[in-house]
Design a protein around this motif. Structure first.
Motif, short mmCIF file in Angstrom:
data_model
loop_
_atom_site.label_atom_id
_atom_site.label_comp_id
_atom_site.label_asym_id
_atom_site.label_seq_id
_atom_site.Cartn_x
_atom_site.Cartn_y
_atom_site.Cartn_z
N UNK A 36 0.02 12.57 -4.22
CA UNK A 36 -0.92 13.64 -3.91
C UNK A 36 -0.89 14.64 -5.06
N UNK A 37 -2.06 15.03 -5.54
CA UNK A 37 -2.15 15.94 -6.69
C UNK A 37 -1.48 17.26 -6.38
N UNK A 38 -1.18 18.00 -7.45
CA UNK A 38 -0.40 19.23 -7.32
C UNK A 38 -1.25 20.41 -6.84
N UNK A 39 -1.91 20.22 -5.72
CA UNK A 39 -2.51 21.34 -5.02
C UNK A 39 -1.55 21.75 -3.91
N UNK A 40 -1.96 22.69 -3.10
CA UNK A 40 -1.06 23.15 -2.04
C UNK A 40 -0.84 22.04 -1.01
N UNK A 41 -1.91 21.46 -0.51
CA UNK A 41 -1.85 20.32 0.41
C UNK A 41 -3.25 19.74 0.52
N UNK A 42 -3.35 18.56 1.13
CA UNK A 42 -4.65 17.95 1.39
C UNK A 42 -4.63 17.35 2.80
N UNK A 43 -5.81 17.21 3.38
CA UNK A 43 -5.89 16.71 4.75
C UNK A 43 -5.89 15.19 4.78
N UNK A 44 -5.27 14.66 5.84
CA UNK A 44 -5.24 13.23 6.09
C UNK A 44 -6.22 12.94 7.23
N UNK A 45 -7.30 12.21 6.91
CA UNK A 45 -8.36 11.95 7.89
C UNK A 45 -8.18 10.56 8.51
N UNK A 46 -8.78 10.41 9.69
CA UNK A 46 -8.70 9.14 10.40
C UNK A 46 -9.62 8.09 9.79
N UNK A 56 -3.60 15.29 10.03
CA UNK A 56 -2.56 16.21 9.58
C UNK A 56 -2.78 16.54 8.10
N UNK A 57 -1.79 17.09 7.50
CA UNK A 57 -1.88 17.44 6.09
C UNK A 57 -0.74 16.78 5.32
N UNK A 58 -0.99 16.57 4.05
CA UNK A 58 0.03 15.97 3.17
C UNK A 58 0.32 16.98 2.05
N UNK A 59 1.60 17.28 1.88
CA UNK A 59 2.00 18.28 0.89
C UNK A 59 1.79 17.73 -0.51
N UNK A 60 1.43 18.62 -1.42
CA UNK A 60 1.22 18.24 -2.82
C UNK A 60 2.47 17.59 -3.39
N UNK A 61 2.28 16.53 -4.17
CA UNK A 61 3.39 15.83 -4.80
C UNK A 61 3.99 14.73 -3.95
N UNK A 62 3.50 14.56 -2.71
CA UNK A 62 4.06 13.54 -1.82
C UNK A 62 3.71 12.15 -2.34
N UNK A 69 -9.54 1.42 -1.13
CA UNK A 69 -10.35 2.53 -1.64
C UNK A 69 -11.81 2.31 -1.27
N UNK A 70 -12.43 3.37 -0.77
CA UNK A 70 -13.87 3.35 -0.46
C UNK A 70 -14.57 4.10 -1.58
N UNK A 71 -15.19 3.34 -2.50
CA UNK A 71 -15.80 3.97 -3.67
C UNK A 71 -17.06 4.76 -3.32
N UNK A 72 -17.69 4.44 -2.20
CA UNK A 72 -18.91 5.16 -1.82
C UNK A 72 -18.59 6.57 -1.33
N UNK A 73 -17.60 6.68 -0.48
CA UNK A 73 -17.25 7.99 0.07
C UNK A 73 -16.19 8.71 -0.77
N UNK A 74 -15.63 7.99 -1.77
CA UNK A 74 -14.58 8.57 -2.61
C UNK A 74 -13.36 8.98 -1.79
N UNK A 75 -12.96 8.06 -0.88
CA UNK A 75 -11.75 8.25 -0.08
C UNK A 75 -10.84 7.03 -0.27
N UNK A 76 -9.54 7.27 -0.16
CA UNK A 76 -8.55 6.20 -0.29
C UNK A 76 -7.68 6.20 0.95
N UNK A 77 -7.46 4.99 1.51
CA UNK A 77 -6.58 4.86 2.66
C UNK A 77 -5.14 4.73 2.16
N UNK A 78 -4.26 5.54 2.75
CA UNK A 78 -2.87 5.58 2.28
C UNK A 78 -1.92 5.61 3.46
N UNK A 79 -0.64 5.33 3.15
CA UNK A 79 0.47 5.55 4.09
C UNK A 79 1.36 6.61 3.45
#
Length: 202
Positions: A36-46, A56-62, A69-79
């Motif tokens: 996760x990029x060095x921002x404060x945090x980012x949201x984890x969507x369903x 929930x949220x994921x802390x920066x640097x996690x 990866x969904x290139x159309x919506x620019x979202x990546x599924x992660x664990x």
């Protein structure tokens, strides 16, 4: 102090490629590890979009594992590190290790560099002390050499004076002997000679 700064800069230049290398995940054989990029945090969507429920949220640097990866919506599924599966915006995902993970390693490297500089400083102090001791010994030897040279000069002068005195003494004795011999010769010349007996007078 200047030498310490140069040592630190040299150590930094040598270590920089190593830091850049370790910024990549060394055990990521499948190329699935992301951060996760060095921002404060980012949201984890369903799902792959902001309209999906926030898990929930994921802390920066996690450290996270990329699933797809969904290139159309620019979202990546992660664990994530809590084993939650969800979707994060691609712009918040990075292949390089975050500052959060790099800082401890950099801090350790900095401590090692400071320890090395401190040891180098101690070695320099010992070397300077050794140089000072050798300089002191050299000065003492020079003084001793000057004393020996002065002593030799004094002895040479005394020997020269003794030789001169001996020569004068020999000349004096020779002169006295010559004068005495001359006087004896004169005295013997004026002494009356003993007359011979005239045997024919009888």
């Amino acid at each position: 102090m200047r030498s310490h700064t140069l040592l630190f800069l040299l150590f930094t230049c040598i270590s920089l490629p190593t830091f850049l290398a370790v910024a990549q995940e060394p055990n990521d054989k499948e190329g699935k590890v992301r951060y996760i990029s060095d921002d404060l945090f980012t949201f984890l969507h369903a799902g792959p979009g902001r309209n999906y429920r926030i898990l929930g949220s994921v802390i920066a640097g996690t450290k996270v594992k990329m699933l797809q990866e969904d290139t159309e919506t620019q979202f990546i599924e992660v664990i994530d590190d809590k084993q939650r599966t969800g979707w994060v915006q691609t712009e918040f995902i990075s292949k390089t290790r975050s500052v959060r993970e790099l800082v401890p390693g950099l801090t350790q490297k900095l401590q090692e560099a400071n320890a090395m500089i401190k040891q180098q400083s101690a070695d320099n102090d010992l070397l300077n002390q050794r140089i000072a001791d050798l300089s002191s010994q050299n000065a003492a030897l020079n003084r001793k050499q000057e004393e020996i040279a002065a002593h030799n000069k004094r002895i040479s002068a005394e020997l020269a004076n003794q030789d001169q005195s001996a020569q004068i003494e020999w000349f004096t004795r020779g002169g006295i002997v010559a004068v005495v011999s001359l006087l004896l010769g004169i005295i013997l010349t004026y002494l009356p000679k003993k007359r011979r007996r005239n045997d024919n007078w009888m």
